[in-house]
Design an enzyme around this catalytic site. Structure first.
Site, short mmCIF file in Angstrom:
data_model
loop_
_atom_site.label_atom_id
_atom_site.label_comp_id
_atom_site.label_asym_id
_atom_site.label_seq_id
_atom_site.Cartn_x
_atom_site.Cartn_y
_atom_site.Cartn_z
N ASP A 1 -3.00 4.56 -2.31
CA ASP A 1 -3.99 5.05 -1.35
C ASP A 1 -4.43 6.47 -1.72
O ASP A 1 -3.60 7.31 -2.09
CB ASP A 1 -3.32 5.07 0.04
N GLU B 1 -6.84 3.37 -5.49
CA GLU B 1 -8.05 3.56 -4.69
C GLU B 1 -8.84 4.69 -5.35
O GLU B 1 -8.62 5.87 -5.05
CB GLU B 1 -7.72 3.92 -3.24
N HIS C 1 -11.17 -2.75 3.99
CA HIS C 1 -11.04 -2.45 5.42
C HIS C 1 -11.73 -1.15 5.81
O HIS C 1 -11.61 -0.72 6.95
CB HIS C 1 -9.55 -2.38 5.79
N ASP C 2 -12.38 -0.48 4.86
CA ASP C 2 -13.02 0.80 5.14
C ASP C 2 -14.54 0.74 5.11
O ASP C 2 -15.19 1.75 5.38
CB ASP C 2 -12.58 1.85 4.10
N ASP D 1 0.87 -1.16 0.00
CA ASP D 1 0.00 0.00 0.00
C ASP D 1 0.91 1.22 0.00
O ASP D 1 1.81 1.32 0.85
CB ASP D 1 -0.83 -0.02 1.30
C1 GLC Z 1 -7.56 5.25 2.41
C2 GLC Z 1 -7.47 4.06 3.32
C3 GLC Z 1 -8.06 4.41 4.65
C4 GLC Z 1 -7.28 5.56 5.23
C5 GLC Z 1 -7.25 6.75 4.28
C6 GLC Z 1 -6.24 7.77 4.67
O1 GLC Z 1 -8.86 5.57 2.12
O2 GLC Z 1 -8.10 2.95 2.72
O3 GLC Z 1 -8.06 3.32 5.53
O4 GLC Z 1 -7.83 5.96 6.45
O5 GLC Z 1 -6.91 6.34 2.96
O6 GLC Z 1 -4.95 7.33 4.37
#
Ligand code: GLC
Length: 636
Positions: free
Chosen positions: A291, A353, A416-417, A185
């Site tokens: 990310d 993402e 995970h979100d 990541d």
């Molecule tokens: C992405 C991650 C998330 C995180 C955010 C800030 O959306 O998936 O878990 O809190 O970025 O880095």
């Protein structure tokens, strides 16, 4: 603020998005769900899909060629020309099953209640048997862990909680021996406020790295009180600007205040971050999940975001993201990053993402017709909704087929979100069957597939019931409207060897192990041929062995049917499968209309069915499907 794909109003609030998306999905779904449907009983076992796949057509000559160069780390050109051409034509990632590991919750090897890299290594046999091609490991770098690793303080090391660089290298080697690639990541939007760059940047306006971050003098209020320069809010609540007295300026943070945004208008930032990426590429990682990649740039004029009316769960005004998300400058960075990645051999990969409001908005993330940006921006529009809606799935799948210049979608139902798909799509009574529908959709549709740890065994979202138990900061500040993301991050449920479900030997795991581990766990489900786990294994094996699932075009069948989603996948060589998914609680009968759709063949032979035992039919016959039934058949 709603971002759930299915709940998004046309042209709606989040017209562009970011990782804001997940928060929106999470909030909207939590708000609408109330008590979630936690129940179930399961069943389970199976032949290793990888083994099964091997005996079938997986290792066609072309794949073999791709495989053989896939692990080479030498510069391009070192591989035989024929092999490179074959891999180029049908790269591994197009059909990949990528498995997301949230390292804190996957496997604890040293009894401290927190998962770690050696724990991941211990579970590679499981992942190989499941049939995954790659793992994406959520951040395991040194971090103060405010956002559980998404606040990185050193991009070139491993957090001692998770292990050492030597552990990482060993994991990489062992993963390779299991034919599993490793994606890391990469958090490019921001660092931790403990990163030495930020510590230096915040010490003085003249510090050499001051311009690594986004600073502004702000406005002055009564008594010369410093006020933020504009109305931008953090996705995690409150103003997105934090005042630092030492420099008498504000810095911008899209996420927590401990996550200052990097200034990508400074070429030195790109240089430094590309250097960090090379550090891992040189070690042999296959690539990265990028990310929050849509939020790298902000409007240099710092214009106010237009207000949309109302407030979100954190109590902030709902704003459009015109000036803080999806700015065109990001694509120049991605193109250069792709060129960097492509200078390495071995099929390196960029996953993004990319929460966007509509499918066509994904196209630029591939680089449009040029395809010179991300290979796999995530398509969250198919899978991150809240409603099991055949017509909407049909529409989204066809959009992914027709609106992306032929690029490959990466379908995502869980991460995970977000509240787990088990709870978002489940009706409380048929969740196990519905989970099989979701898995069939994910694994037989055109595209690469993402599985989030636990999805394959039907782990539930187990949200804290008391604010004092919450770990995720947005769950603390948003309580009770937004209870945070702990629910989808509970430890992986491996077995019944101890009260920690085999995740840890410590009685104090960082998040509690849900009590349903006694029935919902890998070991129990492995032993039951009809389990959800074995359903996943069989589907993955089918992807590997069947050219229609791998490379077929999609033909929607029985299109007016509002309750059942039915489609065929037709391989260039003619091999054809039919998938029919009853998304209603009533028995349905499906008319394939196969002739009219141009399908050849006379019979459908059942390959997989849920419930077990659904029989094959003549191609012209109506197909009866029980409530929430799923049927995958070969057309012969
Ligand atoms: C992405 C991650 C998330 C995180 C955010 C800030 O959306 O998936 O878990 O809190 O970025 O880095």
């Amino acid at each position: 603020m709603k971002f759930s794909a299915l709940a998004l109003p046309a042209g709606g609030p989040r017209s562009t998005v970011s990782s804001a998306a997940f928060a929106g999905t999470m909030r909207s779904s939590r708000e609408m769900m109330g008590a979630s449907s936690m129940q179930k009983n399961r069943t389970a076992p199976a032949a290793s899909p990888r083994a099964l796949g091997r005996s079938l057509s997986r290792f066609s000559a072309c794949l073999l060629a791709a495989w053989s160069i896939a692990w080479a780390d030498e510069p391009r050109g070192a591989a035989p020309a024929g092999a490179a051409a074959a891999a180029h034509a049908d790269p591994w990632w197009k059909h990949a099953v990528i498995y997301e590991i949230y390292p804190r919750s996957f496997q604890d090897s040293n009894g401290d209640g927190i998962g770690d890299l050696n724990g991941i290594a211990q579970r590679l046999d499981y992942l190989e048997a499941l049939g995954v091609d790659a793992i994406w490991i959520a951040p395991m770098y040194p971090s103060p862990q405010v956002d559980f690793g998404y606040d990185i303080s050193d991009y070139r090391n491993v957090d001692p909680q998770y292990g050492t660089l030597a552990d990482f290298d060993r994991l990489l080697k062992q993963a390779r021996a299991h034919h599993i690639r490793v994606l890391l990541d990469m958090v490019l939007n921001h660092t931790s406020d403990h990163h030495p760059w930020f510590v230096e940047a915040a010490s003085s306006r003249t510090a050499s790295r001051h311009d690594f971050y986004v600073w502004d003098d702000g406005k002055r209020g009564a008594g010369a009180k410093p006020l933020p320069p504009n109305n931008w809010v953090s996705l995690f609540g409150g103003s997105a600007w934090q005042y630092v007295p030492a420099v008498d300026q504000f810095y911008y943070h899209k996420f927590y205040r401990q996550q200052p945004d990097l200034n990508w208008r400074n070429p030195k930032v790109e240089q430094a971050m590309f250097g960090a990426m090379r550090f891992w590429l040189d070690r042999g990682v296959t690539g990265f999940r990028l990310d929050a990649i849509t939020t790298l740039f902000e409007d240099p004029q710092l214009r106010d975001e237009p207000a949309l009316g109302g407030t979100n769960a954190q109590g902030d005004p709902n704003l459009k993201n015109t000036y803080t998300d999806n700015l065109p400058e990001v694509h120049d960075v991605i193109r250069r990053m792709r060129a960097m990645i492509d200078s390495y051999s071995g099929g390196r990969l960029l996953v993004g993402e990319t929460y966007v409001p509509k499918t066509s908005d994904l196209d630029p993330w591939y680089g449009g017709a040029k395809r010179d940006e991300l290979q796999l921006p995530m398509d969250t529009l198919v899978g991150l909704g809240n409603k099991l809606d055949a017509a909407l799935f049909r529409q989204r799948l066809m959009e992914a087929e027709t609106e992306l210049h032929g690029s490959q979608p990466l379908l995502v139902f869980d991460n995970h979100d977000n509240i787990r798909s088990w709870d978002r799509f489940g009706d409380g009574g048929h969740n196990d069957r519905i989970a099989r529908i979701v898995a069939a959709l994910l694994l037989t549709s055109h595209g690469a597939a993402l599985i989030y740890q636990g999805e394959e065994i039907g782990q539930r979202t187990v949200t804290p019931t008391r604010v004092e138990d919450v770990q995720d900061p947005i769950g603390k500040t948003g309580w009770p409207k937004d209870k945070g993301r702990d629910g989808e991050r509970t430890p992986m449920q491996w077995d019944i060897s101890n009260a920690q479900a085999g995740f840890s030997t410590s009685a104090h795991t960082w998040l509690p192990v849900p009590p349903d581990y006694r029935t919902v766990n890998v070991r129990t489900e492995s032993a039951d041929p009809e389990s959800l786990l074995n359903w996943h294994k069989r589907l993955i094996a089918l992807r590997r062995s069947n050219s229609a699932v791998r490379n077929g075009r999609t033909v929607m069948l029985d299109q007016p049917n509002a309750s059942v989603l039915t489609y065929a996948r037709v391989a260039p060589g003619g091999e054809t499968i039919v998938v029919s998914l009853n998304m209603s609680g009533k028995e349905q009968s499906v008319s394939l209309g196969a002739r009219a759709a141009g399908l050849e063949g006379t019979r459908c032979r059942t390959l997989l069915s849920s419930p077990a035992g659904l029989e094959g039919r003549g191609i012209g016959e109506r197909i009866p499907l029980p409530p929430f039934g799923a049927w995958v058949a070969a057309v012969e």
